[in-house]
Motif scaffolding. Structure first.
Motif, PDB file in Angstrom:
ATOM      1  N   ASP A 117       0.665  -1.242  -0.063  1.00 39.64           N
ATOM      2  CA  ASP A 117       0.025  -0.040   0.057  1.00 39.64           C
ATOM      3  C   ASP A 117       0.782   1.165   0.080  1.00 39.64           C
ATOM      4  N   GLU A 118       1.791   1.126   1.067  1.00 38.67           N
ATOM      5  CA  GLU A 118       2.469   2.449   1.064  1.00 38.67           C
ATOM      6  C   GLU A 118       3.389   2.861  -0.328  1.00 38.67           C
ATOM      7  N   THR A 119       3.569   1.551  -1.127  1.00 47.56           N
ATOM      8  CA  THR A 119       4.431   2.074  -2.377  1.00 47.56           C
ATOM      9  C   THR A 119       3.543   2.780  -3.306  1.00 47.56           C
ATOM     10  N   ARG A 120       2.429   2.271  -3.283  1.00 47.55           N
ATOM     11  CA  ARG A 120       1.377   2.841  -4.186  1.00 47.55           C
ATOM     12  C   ARG A 120       0.828   4.334  -3.514  1.00 47.55           C
ATOM     13  N   ARG A 121       0.887   4.549  -2.338  1.00 50.53           N
ATOM     14  CA  ARG A 121       0.637   5.885  -1.822  1.00 50.53           C
ATOM     15  C   ARG A 121       1.687   6.937  -2.183  1.00 50.53           C
ATOM     16  N   LEU A 122       2.937   6.479  -1.954  1.00 55.40           N
ATOM     17  CA  LEU A 122       4.013   7.402  -1.964  1.00 55.40           C
ATOM     18  C   LEU A 122       5.065   7.357  -3.423  1.00 55.40           C
ATOM     19  N   PHE A 123       4.892   6.577  -4.102  1.00 54.29           N
ATOM     20  CA  PHE A 123       5.792   6.548  -5.308  1.00 54.29           C
ATOM     21  C   PHE A 123       5.676   7.758  -6.018  1.00 54.29           C
TER      22      PHE A 123
END
Ligand code: B12
Lengths: 215, 485
Positions: free
Chosen positions: B405-411
């Protein structure tokens, strides 16, 4: 003896040493040396050497400018002596140079002036923002062979045409050739306004000027 | 507990005490040798405040400059909306270099005289690229008489853009007409003064001199409360000391004298500490905009302005190459990085080639990528969670970082996402896509942007007022149709 002095003269120009150029010129005058010989055998070889160094990429603009300055300093010491003796040094040609009215860009014009003087032309630099009539006034006064007009703005380029027009109306053309330059100026523009030549840089300006005076 | 780990890289070329010495020596230069001021009005303003006049030389005591600095606005916005340039907010903004006399023809690679249509095409491309916070009158219109050239360029920008404009004039009549156009655009002179959309470049002449036009321009702009940007241009070794720090001192002196004139004319009028400092190339005598020393000068000059609490401007992102090649890429890249790290509020110059003589829409497209990368570097390393990496690993199943999730949120924030102008494909995919080099890809993208561009909606009454005014001025100089409209 004179050989050592010539050598010192040459070096003064090569090193751009104004004080040494003046001192050697004074020695020449004091010792009764022919000023024309001092120029031709002393200072000119120095200037040629710097010119070659510049052309080959070893030397840079400050070397060139300081050499020209040293040469000028020597000349101003030698000139009164030449006058006294009634000798005149043949100049390649006389150029009146300036940046047109409304325009204060001067670096390119100064470079062209430096290169022309270094190549044996007598240059009368009128500075920047030069009123249109002044080119013709001074050209008439000094008997110029060439008038060089610099313009860096598309708004002031039109004044190059006006300078040519004043020269024409004073009857100074075609004895006075007109050369033009500056970043937005092109050969096509030079042709359109009836200038005798255009160059995009200072080295080209010298070649052009030499061609126009038949040197 | 959240730890805010933000490591913003900054480039400060001068030590704090060196900045003070720069300002100190600049103030001394204003007294000895003083400043040449060719405008009687400006000289009178300075004399009225206590400066000494000797011919055209004005000696400006420190007190006069300090008083002027006390009244300048510390920050101001050019225009509301997301594309606005916000000076003094710590963000770096970019706009295309202005007043090129040529364009690079993307098909023939000819550098031909620019026209009104070329200007419009460049404005469209810059309008579509978020990397450009502002527009500029990027090229001269050779098909428009020079007498109205400056106001005509602004006119075309206003018709085709919503962004703020970094502009300038070539003559006093130009400034007046341009302020008139901007007032129409803003909905009246008061609206213009309260929410100015344009900033005007005004140049002192190096070393330490103000022409009649430059100084009276400062006064006119101040009185109209339209932002002025002092574009001091020390040319190190040619029209200023060869040392970078010496040129930074001269730049400071020129800006300070301009601020004094400007603030005396209208205390509190908006002013920017700007510049286009460069070195002189010792072989050709040219003024290289892509030299690393030119970028260093811009960084140093802006640092001095910031220390005085002023909005800053510089001129970077132009290359001296004649076509969009490796030299153009490397020079623009280095300069944009330095501009961002130096925190210059507004950086003009993108798109330029050939020592500020030639504009290229294709280069603007590539430069937008350079700017994106430099801006990314400028944001630095950020962490806002309670841990730096521990929480990520707590979530992690196997090695599936891509699936977090974090990857999608922050990339999108962590990475600058380039357009296809930047090639990161496999060799095979690149070959199949035509094997295009950077310039060819930029050419495709520029064409696409021009296609996708939509004219901004302008109040029809405002539009026709603008057109009628310019038509009147154009007819006076014998121009029957208005190119580019
Ligand atoms: C330095 C500079 C300035 C300095 C000048 C300092 C000085 N003391 O000279 C300052 C900051 C004062 C300045 C002011 C302005 N400038 Co200015 N400036 C330049 C810049 C960056 C470099 C010029 C330069 O010195 N080049 C180096 C020299 C060596 O090159 P050069 O001048 O072209 O000269 C060579 C050749 O052209 C040729 N040559 C030149 N003259 C002659 C004459 C003859 C007879 C011959 C044969 C050959 C020849 O040989 C020279 C040597 O190789 C140019 C951009 C550029 N690349 O030209 C803009 C540029 C010319 N300026 C520009 C502008 C807009 C202005 C201003 C109007 C800005 C403003 N809004 O106030 C003012 C105008 C002031 C005025 N009334 O003149 C525009 C012009 C656009 C246009 N359409 O005309 C340019 C192109 C930059 C840009 N894109 O905005 N400028």
């Amino acid at each position: 003896m004179a050989d050592g002095l010539f050598e010192a003269m040459r070096r003064s120009v090569e090193e751009g040493d104004v004080a040494a150029a003046e001192a050697t010129a004074r020695t020449a005058v004091d010792e009764g040396l022919d000023p024309l010989e001092a120029i031709e055998s002393g200072y000119v070889p120095g200037l040629s050497c710097v010119g070659e160094g510049f052309a080959s990429g070893e030397l840079y603009l400050p070397d060139m400018v300081l050499a020209a300055k040293a040469m000028k300093a020597a000349m101003s010491v030698l000139e009164p002596e030449m006058k006294r003796r009634g000798a005149t040094r043949s100049v390649v040609g006389k150029v009146v140079l300036g940046t047109v009215k409304g325009d204060i860009h001067e670096i390119g014009k100064n470079l062209v002036g430096t290169m022309l003087s270094a190549s044996g032309f007598e240059v009368h630099d009128l500075g920047v923002d030069v009123p249109l009539d002044r080119f013709a006034d001074v050209a008439g006064e000094v008997g110029a062979d060439i008038v060089g007009v610099s313009a860096l703005l598309t708004t002031t380029m039109t004044n190059q045409r006006a300078v040519i027009d004043t020269l024409t109306s004073r009857g100074l053309r075609p004895t006075v050739k007109v050369i033009v330059g500056g970043a937005p100026v092109t050969q096509a523009w030079a042709d359109e306004i009836g200038a005798d030549g255009y160059s995009e840089d200072a080295v080209g300006a010298v070649t052009l000027a030499r061609r126009l005076v038949g040197a | 507990m959240t730890t805010d780990v933000t490591m913003r890289p900054r480039l400060e070329l001068l030590q704090p005490d060196a900045v003070d010495r720069v300002v100190g020596e600049a103030l001394q230069l204003l007294v000895e040798p003083g400043v040449k001021v060719a405008s009687q009005d400006a000289a009178d303003l300075l004399a009225g405040a206590g400066a000494q006049l000797a011919g055209s030389t004005v000696r400006i005591p420190e007190r006069v400059v300090r008083d002027a600095l006390a009244t300048v606005p510390r920050t101001f916005d050019d225009r509301e909306g997301h594309a606005a340039v916000r000076y003094g907010a710590g963000a770096v903004h970019f706009d295309p270099g202005s007043c090129g006399v040529k364009v690079l023809d993307p098909e023939t690679l000819d550098r031909r005289p620019s026209t009104a249509d070329d200007l419009v095409r460049i404005v469209k491309v810059a309008e579509m690229l978020p990397a450009y916070a502002a527009q500029s009158p990027a090229v001269i219109c050779s098909d428009v008489p020079a007498e109205i050239g400056d106001l005509y360029r602004l006119f075309l920008v206003l018709l085709h853009s919503n962004k703020p404009v970094v502009t300038g004039s070539f003559q006093a009549s130009g400034t007046k007409a341009m302020i008139g156009l901007l007032a129409v655009d803003a909905g009246g002179p008061e609206a213009l003064a309260s929410r100015p959309r344009a900033v005007f470049d005004v140049c002192p002449s190096p070393p330490l001199s103000w022409t009649e036009f430059g100084a009276s321009n400062l006064i006119d702009l101040a009185r109209a409360r339209v932002p002025a940007e002092i574009v001091s241009m020390p040319l190190a070794g040619g029209a200023a000391p060869v040392t970078l720090v010496g040129s930074i001192v001269q730049h400071a002196a020129e800006c300070l004298s301009g601020i004094a004139i400007h603030q005396l004319a209208e205390p509190g009028a908006p002013i920017v500490w700007g510049g286009a400092p460069a070195i002189l190339d010792m072989r050709t005598g040219s003024t290289p905009m892509g030299a690393v020393e030119t970028a260093m000068l811009n960084a140093g000059c802006a640092q001095v302005g910031r220390s005085l609490g002023l909005p800053t401007h510089g001129y970077l992102g132009g290359s001296d190459a004649k076509i969009v090649d490796a030299q153009s890429g490397l020079e623009t890249g280095i300069a944009a990085v330095i501009g961002v790290l130096a925190g210059i509020d507004l950086v003009s110059g993108a798109g330029m080639l050939d020592l500020l003589l030639c504009q290229s829409a294709e280069k603007l497209v590539i430069d937008a990528e350079v700017i994106g990368m430099a801006q990314r570097l400028g944001r630095g390393v950020e962490a806002s969670g309670s841990t730096l990496a521990l929480s990520t690993f707590a979530e992690l199943v196997g090695g599936d970082f891509l699936g977090l999730d974090e990857t999608r949120r922050l990339f999108r924030r962590e990475q600058f996402l380039p357009s296809p102008v930047i090639d990161r494909q496999s060799d095979e995919a690149w070959r199949q896509a035509g094997g295009l080099d950077t310039f060819a890809r930029a050419r495709q993208r520029a064409a696409q942007l021009v296609d996708d561009y939509r004219v901004p909606t302008i109040d029809p009454a405002v539009r026709s007022d603008l057109v009628e005014r310019v038509r009147g001025l154009a007819e006076d100089v014998g121009l029957a149709t208005l190119p580019g409209t």
